[in-house]
Design a protein around this motif. Sequence first.
Motif, short mmCIF file in Angstrom:
data_model
loop_
_atom_site.label_atom_id
_atom_site.label_comp_id
_atom_site.label_asym_id
_atom_site.label_seq_id
_atom_site.Cartn_x
_atom_site.Cartn_y
_atom_site.Cartn_z
N UNK A 97 -0.29 8.68 2.68
CA UNK A 97 0.92 8.51 1.53
C UNK A 97 0.99 10.11 0.85
N UNK A 98 -0.10 10.61 0.79
CA UNK A 98 -0.23 11.97 0.11
C UNK A 98 0.38 13.09 1.10
N UNK A 99 -0.01 12.75 2.29
CA UNK A 99 0.81 13.87 3.11
C UNK A 99 2.21 13.56 3.40
N UNK A 100 2.58 12.46 3.36
CA UNK A 100 4.05 12.22 3.18
C UNK A 100 4.94 12.92 2.19
N UNK A 101 4.06 12.40 1.05
CA UNK A 101 4.67 12.92 -0.39
C UNK A 101 4.67 14.35 -0.38
N UNK A 116 2.81 12.32 -6.53
CA UNK A 116 1.93 11.12 -6.26
C UNK A 116 0.56 11.16 -7.16
N UNK A 117 0.07 9.86 -7.56
CA UNK A 117 -0.97 9.94 -8.28
C UNK A 117 -1.88 8.67 -7.89
N UNK A 118 -3.26 8.89 -8.22
CA UNK A 118 -4.35 7.87 -7.69
C UNK A 118 -5.01 7.46 -8.76
N UNK A 168 -7.18 -0.18 -0.01
CA UNK A 168 -7.57 -1.45 0.74
C UNK A 168 -7.14 -1.30 2.29
N UNK A 169 -6.33 -0.56 2.49
CA UNK A 169 -5.91 -0.26 4.20
C UNK A 169 -6.89 1.02 4.57
N UNK A 170 -7.74 1.42 3.82
CA UNK A 170 -8.69 2.59 4.22
C UNK A 170 -7.99 3.89 3.86
N UNK A 171 -7.06 4.16 4.79
CA UNK A 171 -6.37 5.67 4.71
C UNK A 171 -4.96 5.69 4.15
N UNK A 172 -4.47 4.63 3.84
CA UNK A 172 -3.16 4.45 3.37
C UNK A 172 -2.83 5.52 2.35
N UNK A 173 -3.49 5.66 1.30
CA UNK A 173 -3.25 6.56 0.32
C UNK A 173 -3.36 8.04 0.87
N UNK A 205 0.71 -1.21 0.01
CA UNK A 205 0.03 0.10 0.06
C UNK A 205 0.82 1.10 -0.09
N UNK A 206 0.37 2.28 -0.69
CA UNK A 206 1.28 3.56 -0.68
C UNK A 206 1.58 4.17 0.95
N UNK A 207 0.66 3.72 1.57
CA UNK A 207 0.58 4.02 3.21
C UNK A 207 1.89 3.38 3.69
N UNK A 208 2.61 2.49 3.08
CA UNK A 208 3.85 1.83 3.60
C UNK A 208 5.16 2.50 3.37
N UNK A 209 4.87 3.62 2.33
CA UNK A 209 6.07 4.45 1.93
C UNK A 209 6.20 5.53 2.72
N UNK A 210 7.37 5.45 3.51
CA UNK A 210 7.78 6.52 4.40
C UNK A 210 8.45 7.55 3.88
N UNK A 211 8.52 8.85 4.46
CA UNK A 211 9.17 9.93 3.88
C UNK A 211 10.83 9.36 3.48
#
Length: 160
Positions: free
Chosen positions: A80-84, A103-105, A72-77, A41-47
């Motif tokens: 991710x957007x905030x981190x990006x 970042x793209x969706x 699929x992890x609810x708010x992961x993306x 999930x993009x939510x797993x991608x750290x700064x």
Amino acid sequence: MESEPIILALCCHYCAYAAADMAGSMRLQYPSSVRVLRFPCTGKIEVNYVLSAFERGIDGIMVAGCLEGGCHYLEGNLRARRRIERAQQFLDEIGLGAGRLEMFNLSSAEGPRFAEIATEMHERIVKLGPSPLRRERAAVMAGVEKIAQESLAALAGETK
Ligand code: FES
């Protein structure tokens, strides 16, 4: 080619990677400078992960996740957007430029859109020129392999 940009497409397993896969099976052309890596999930991608990829000499990174509301992890993306956005600010501050990261969706059915955004990203990075941290292609590609292994390890950990 030594001068060809090196761009990572960090894709979530569920939507963006499926879209990239669809682009491949539809034989849609996008530049070979874009190397697709799969994450749970993009939510797993750290700064730090993104910044260390730039430190290794990568010229550009596109992070691609599910549509907003479709992660699929609810708010992961959304995370991710905030981190990006934070990483983009930092890239500006250190002079690499926020434009090297985007970042793209997209949904799993958007193979043609994946090919389009990969092409756009390639064109953008060509305009920006090589990263000031760019090293010899072989050295950067060795770093890309390490990043690929880390993303596979993240995926394996997720599916255990
Ligand atoms: Fe696709 Fe979270 S599963 S962004």
